[in-house]
Design a protein around this motif. Structure first.
Motif, short mmCIF file in Angstrom:
data_model
loop_
_atom_site.label_atom_id
_atom_site.label_comp_id
_atom_site.label_asym_id
_atom_site.label_seq_id
_atom_site.Cartn_x
_atom_site.Cartn_y
_atom_site.Cartn_z
N LEU A 172 1.02 9.46 -10.36
CA LEU A 172 -0.27 8.79 -10.55
C LEU A 172 -0.12 7.28 -10.38
N ASN A 173 -1.21 6.62 -10.00
CA ASN A 173 -1.22 5.15 -10.03
C ASN A 173 -0.93 4.67 -11.44
N PHE A 174 -0.17 3.59 -11.55
CA PHE A 174 0.25 2.98 -12.83
C PHE A 174 1.32 3.80 -13.55
N THR A 175 2.02 4.70 -12.83
CA THR A 175 3.20 5.34 -13.40
C THR A 175 4.29 4.28 -13.54
N ALA A 224 12.31 -5.16 -15.77
CA ALA A 224 12.65 -4.15 -16.79
C ALA A 224 11.80 -2.89 -16.60
N ARG A 225 10.55 -3.07 -16.27
CA ARG A 225 9.64 -1.94 -16.07
C ARG A 225 8.60 -2.35 -15.03
N GLU A 226 8.42 -1.50 -14.02
CA GLU A 226 7.40 -1.78 -13.02
C GLU A 226 6.51 -0.54 -12.87
N TYR A 227 5.27 -0.77 -12.48
CA TYR A 227 4.28 0.30 -12.34
C TYR A 227 3.90 0.41 -10.87
N VAL A 228 3.76 1.63 -10.40
CA VAL A 228 3.43 1.80 -8.98
C VAL A 228 1.91 1.88 -8.79
N LEU A 229 1.45 1.31 -7.67
CA LEU A 229 0.04 1.39 -7.32
C LEU A 229 -0.09 1.76 -5.85
N PHE A 230 -0.98 2.66 -5.54
CA PHE A 230 -1.31 3.11 -4.18
C PHE A 230 -0.09 3.62 -3.40
N VAL A 242 1.12 5.89 5.58
CA VAL A 242 0.43 4.77 6.23
C VAL A 242 1.03 4.50 7.61
N ALA A 243 0.25 3.81 8.45
CA ALA A 243 0.72 3.46 9.80
C ALA A 243 1.89 2.49 9.70
N PRO A 244 2.79 2.49 10.70
CA PRO A 244 3.94 1.57 10.68
C PRO A 244 3.50 0.12 10.48
N GLY A 245 4.24 -0.56 9.62
CA GLY A 245 3.95 -1.98 9.35
C GLY A 245 3.01 -2.19 8.17
N LEU A 246 2.44 -1.11 7.63
CA LEU A 246 1.47 -1.28 6.54
C LEU A 246 2.10 -0.95 5.19
N ARG A 247 1.39 -1.34 4.14
CA ARG A 247 1.94 -1.18 2.80
C ARG A 247 1.89 0.28 2.37
N ALA A 248 3.02 0.74 1.85
CA ALA A 248 3.13 2.12 1.39
C ALA A 248 3.14 2.18 -0.14
N GLY A 249 2.92 1.06 -0.77
CA GLY A 249 2.85 1.01 -2.23
C GLY A 249 3.03 -0.40 -2.72
N LEU A 250 2.51 -0.64 -3.92
CA LEU A 250 2.71 -1.93 -4.58
C LEU A 250 3.41 -1.67 -5.90
N MET A 251 4.27 -2.60 -6.31
CA MET A 251 4.90 -2.50 -7.62
C MET A 251 4.34 -3.64 -8.49
#
Ligand SMILES: O=C(O)CCC(=O)N[C@@H](CCC(=O)O)C(=O)O
Ligand SMILES: [Zn+2]
Length: 335
Positions: free
Chosen positions: A274-277, A298-304, A309-318
């Motif tokens: 899930l988002n924000f895991t 120490a702790r990061e949450y994943v988003l999206f 995704v197409a090459p060169g695009l974002r596959a997630g944010l931390m």
């Protein structure tokens, strides 16, 4: 015009391209682009967009519900308003996009992709905003709210994503986002090609991408989950009293972007993530050839997270959660 959404989905221009009622005049500019000007001069100019991604239908339905009483003359209009249904062709096909994600193409990035329909549309939307804000009165407040839904489920069902802003965020804007019952706000720290980045960077607008639930087809949305956002939008549009803030949204900022470059890319998260895991420091998040993405804080949450995704695009944010002291810069009411 009776129904802006049905008109847009029909793919035809309306028989009448402008009109008026006791409270406002309206003008249809192009497919999915409609401006409304109140009879009484307004202090604020608002761009309200949805359907930038064609499969994100809940906010499109909500926007149309808010717009219809204005077009029927049943509600006063308290702002100068530009309504946008971002990607009508993608809305008709129920897909995120036709050939390229339009929300990566703003700020002139449409020039860097080959001749795809989304590049033309991004240019058209930039022109529409340019024209709308060119007509601004001096000291008119500029806001842009771009309504989306997330592909995955989220620990926070309703949240906002704010672009990089070199100026402090207006206190009234953050107050409105809290009154809209957003559970979290995510602050970008790098420029990007989203519609809200474009408004903020090129037009000094206070802008936010609102993420309202999970993407579902037209007619399958439960809009009651977004009642707070709908009420806050109604207050803004019709000049009604804004509900009191019940809880301050949690604040996060982006610490790293995971980018997919090609076929070798592997994301170490399943479709159930899930988002924000949250992930602890040192976790391997993704890899591609020699490149490895690890949790650095120490702790990061994943988003999206999205390995498709197409090459060169974002596959997630931390993300990292901010403490109350660290909070993102907010302007004093006078600023
Ligand atoms: O759930 C997803 O993976 C994407 C949902 C979505 O479309 N989000 C926007 C966020 C834009 C921003 O960063 O402000 C997008 O990816 O374009
Ligand atoms: Zn979206």
């Amino acid at each position: 015009m009776q129904d802006f959404l049905q008109q847009t989905l029909s793919g035809q221009p309306p028989a009448q391209r402008q009109g008026s009622n006791a409270h406002l005049s309206w003008q249809w500019h192009d497919e999915g682009i409609l401006s409304l000007t109140p009879v009484q001069p307004a202090q604020q100019a608002l761009v309200l967009s949805a359907g930038i991604h064609g499969n994100e239908t809940a906010p499109v339905e909500m926007l149309n519900l808010l717009l219809s009483p204005l077009l029927r003359g049943e509600k006063p209009l308290a702002v100068r308003l530009l309504v946008i249904l971002g990607n009508p062709a993608a809305l008709r096909s129920g897909k995120r996009y036709q050939q390229y994600d339009i929300n990566r193409l703003f700020g002139g990035r449409w020039q860097q992709v080959a001749d795809v329909p989304e590049a033309q549309r991004a240019l058209r939307l930039e022109q529409a905003l340019e024209n709308f804000w060119r007509a601004c009165r001096e000291r008119e407040i500029r806001w842009h709210l771009d309504l989306h839904t997330a592909i995955r489920g989220s620990y926070h069902t309703r949240f906002g994503v704010l672009p990089l802003n070199t100026r402090p965020w207006p206190a009234a804007f953050l107050h409105w986002l809290a009154a809209a019952k957003l559970e979290a706000l995510v602050f970008h720290r790098a420029p990007g090609g989203t519609f809200t980045h474009y408004s903020c960077e090129h037009h000094d607008a206070a802008s936010c991408t609102l993420e309202l639930g999970k993407a579902l087809p037209f007619g399958r949305n439960d809009l009651s989950q977004f009642h707070g956002a709908q009420q806050a939008l109604a207050a803004l549009l019709y000049g009604e009293t804004l509900s009191a803030v019940q809880a301050r949204p949690r604040h996060y900022h982006v610490t790293q972007q995971i980018t997919r470059h090609g076929e070798e890319f592997v994301l170490h998260m399943g479709p159930e993530t899930l988002n924000f895991t949250a992930f602890p420091q040192g976790t391997l998040l993704a890899e591609e050839g020699e490149t490895r993405y690890y949790v650095q804080q120490a702790r990061e949450y994943v988003l999206f997270p999205n390995p498709q995704v197409a090459p060169g695009l974002r596959a997630g944010l931390m993300l990292v959660e901010e403490t109350a002291q660290q909070g993102s810069r907010v302007a004093s009411p006078a600023e």
